[in-house]
Design an enzyme around this catalytic site. Sequence first.
Site, PDB file in Angstrom:
ATOM      1  N   GLU A  29     -11.719  -0.124  -3.185  1.00 25.48           N
ATOM      2  CA  GLU A  29     -10.928   0.511  -2.127  1.00 25.48           C
ATOM      3  C   GLU A  29      -9.829   1.368  -2.765  1.00 25.48           C
ATOM      4  OE1 GLU A  29      -9.363  -2.800   0.098  1.00 25.48           O
ATOM      5  OE2 GLU A  29      -8.134  -3.526  -1.562  1.00 25.48           O
ATOM      6  N   ASP A  82       0.827  -1.216   0.000  1.00 30.55           N
ATOM      7  CA  ASP A  82       0.000   0.000   0.000  1.00 30.55           C
ATOM      8  C   ASP A  82       0.856   1.260   0.000  1.00 30.55           C
ATOM      9  OD1 ASP A  82      -2.147  -1.810   0.385  1.00 30.55           O
ATOM     10  OD2 ASP A  82      -1.939  -1.670   2.563  1.00 30.55           O
TER      11      ASP A  82
END
Length: 792
Positions: free
Chosen positions: A414, A216
């Site tokens: 997301e 991420d």
Amino acid sequence: MAAAAVATLLTASFAALPSYAADEELVVNGGFEDGTTGWFVNDGNATDAGVLSTTDDAFSGAAAALTTERATTGSGPMQDLSGLVQAGEAYELSARIRYDAADAPATKEFFATMHYGGSSYTNLVSVVATKGQWALMEGTFTIPAAQDVTTARLFFETPWTANPSADPGTHLMDFTLDDVSVVGAPPPPPASRTIEVLGKVPGEHNPLVSHKFGADGFGFVEDGRVYMYLTNDTQGYAPDPVTGISPQINYGDINQITLISSEDLVNWTDHGEIQVAGPDGVAPFTNNSWAPGFAKKVVDGVEKYFLYYANGGGSSNVLTGESPLGPWASERTSTLVNASTPGVEGVAWPFDPAPFVDDDGTGYLYFGGGPASTSMPAAERFNNPKNIRAIELGDDMVSTTGSAVVVDAPVAFEAAHVFEREGIYYLSYSSHFGGSDFGGNQTPLPGYPGGGQIGYMMSDDPMTWPKETYAGVLFPNQSQFFGAGTGGNNHQSVFELDGKFYFTYHAPTLNKRINGNTTQGYRSPHIQELTFDEDGTIQQVVGDFAGPEQVRDLDPYRVIEAETFAWQQGLATAKVEGGSAQFGDGAPNLVVRDVDDGDWSALSSVDLGADGAGSVTARVKPLVEGGRIEVRLDDRTAPVVGTIPLDTAVGEWAEITAELDGATGVRDVYFTFSGPAGQDLVEVDTWQFAPAEAGASVDLSVTAEARCVAGKAYLAVRATNDDAAAVDVVLSTPYGSRVFTEVAPGKGAYQSFPARTASVPAGVASVTGTSTLDGEEVTTTFETPFEAAGCS
């Protein structure tokens, strides 16, 4: 319980085993001189209960443990030995036990029992005690080689009976325990988490690091340096010592953010982990730290830095820092974004917070994801789940303003992220994989992204994102580029460095190089350059191991943290006390550790200069005698150009300097470690190169000038001898050359070279001077530019 387990009673001998030097005492506070520290009443079954206290009626010393109000025969003093005992090993156990209740029998058997979890109990050693007298329980036991010792809890009990409360005087008497000892093989060392495979191949720039994982990634640039904030996938990495394979990643355990940085996109410095959440975290009211985001803003005249993160799937929060490296603080006592935030209705997961600060100083936060609202029709749940939100941040960047608005990103799941380029705002996000959470498996509308892809939108307003702003797929799922085992979720960011844009993403590529195509979800950061068409749309990114080009050469003539790697193999890093020699006292300091014979690290494109480096100094702590660090150029098996002998005091930090031979130009620099096999050799803190001392040179003053004479162009070159000795001079130009011998001190060599044209383009004249200085012949070359001239 004890009677039922008699058949599994392990061999006991009341002649004590001899103790060996390697044996250790595994019981903590066995004499109860520190109260009941380390002890508790057995709670293996729901019915077990009792009260554990200390008494001064001890066999030896000042205290012993007294167990009262026992609910079951197994309700006795217990100590957890999980992780301390090993299957297949023998141990000697001893303890003193006494009971003296008036209604108790004249004699009573007691057991030392091990609970291995679940219904697995094994009696280890027993003794028949006489009422009112201290009994010595003593014997040896061997744990079967096949026994699972993940759980191993030692306790003391009386023989099991189905209904002990029917005759509590016989079965549930109070008893006192003292001088408990279990001696045997020391606890097994923890399995090494060091990644030994070659995870990043020299010449390749992806993944960014190979000694740990990170997911991420969020890139932030300040003063020409990229800081990459990562979910700490390494936190749960626990490879089996035999197979080398770790259990599947458990995101619920992650409460740290990993931070790395680079000024060239190839040599990455490890800054360690930020303990964000959990009991010891900067924000202990949060449990997890996933999917970081980062921003900077001047607040009340002070530059402040903001680290946003997902507190699991249920909320998002923010920390405040004094620099991109911290230190960190929490200005909040509750999460920043959660289910009670205005406009969050219908968002299952208010997580993955990505900040964006516009040119006018306004801050925004993009977040959200997860299953679509069941109130929507199935087709809308799939194609337009409306599960991502945008909200304006307060001026303090740690609060929100107004209500969150819907980001109608097609097939959204997301990982929303926003950046701006030439007045256009770009919002990228990761698409979902379908299934019941999104109205069942369906085919997306034409042009919409497939599962696990990065789609993007383009808008002229950072708070306006209707579905019509969807622009296409920015990046397919990473499995398309890296093959089996590298699929799964996708997460991205975009940053700008030196006028170019770069795209960050993650892929389980390092995990794959460790274990093959069956990966366990441990992800690694990657970067690719981002390019745009004339209309502002983004050219679809292709993932590869090549990665970005190195944007600048590395300057070696300063302190360099040793945990800066372009490539490495077999090394690990650890945080130590004190600040960083390279980044300042306020930054964390790490060292390279777990250094074995044959391990190595390398720096890419190090600009050693034309004169080269004369030496390199390492700050090291040798851990054994006989180790050394060899310096090589361009390859880890290339000839050695310098050796750092690890010959200072073992266990103490020292600076050791090695002379270098031939370390010139722009080169990859390798540090290879050698020493006794099977031992940790050294810890390394920093490297620092020093330039070679300049040798003797000929001193000439040189000029070159293009001139016009009668419409013709000439190049006039002059060299004046500023030395104290005669010099042989060679003037070389594109229009000819001339040799002058024995030019005396203070005299000059001059030549006007005709170009035979009406003009002279700009160029360079070369002048070489040769002289005998201090008994040695020295030659020095001067490159002298000249400007163009046109003669009409």
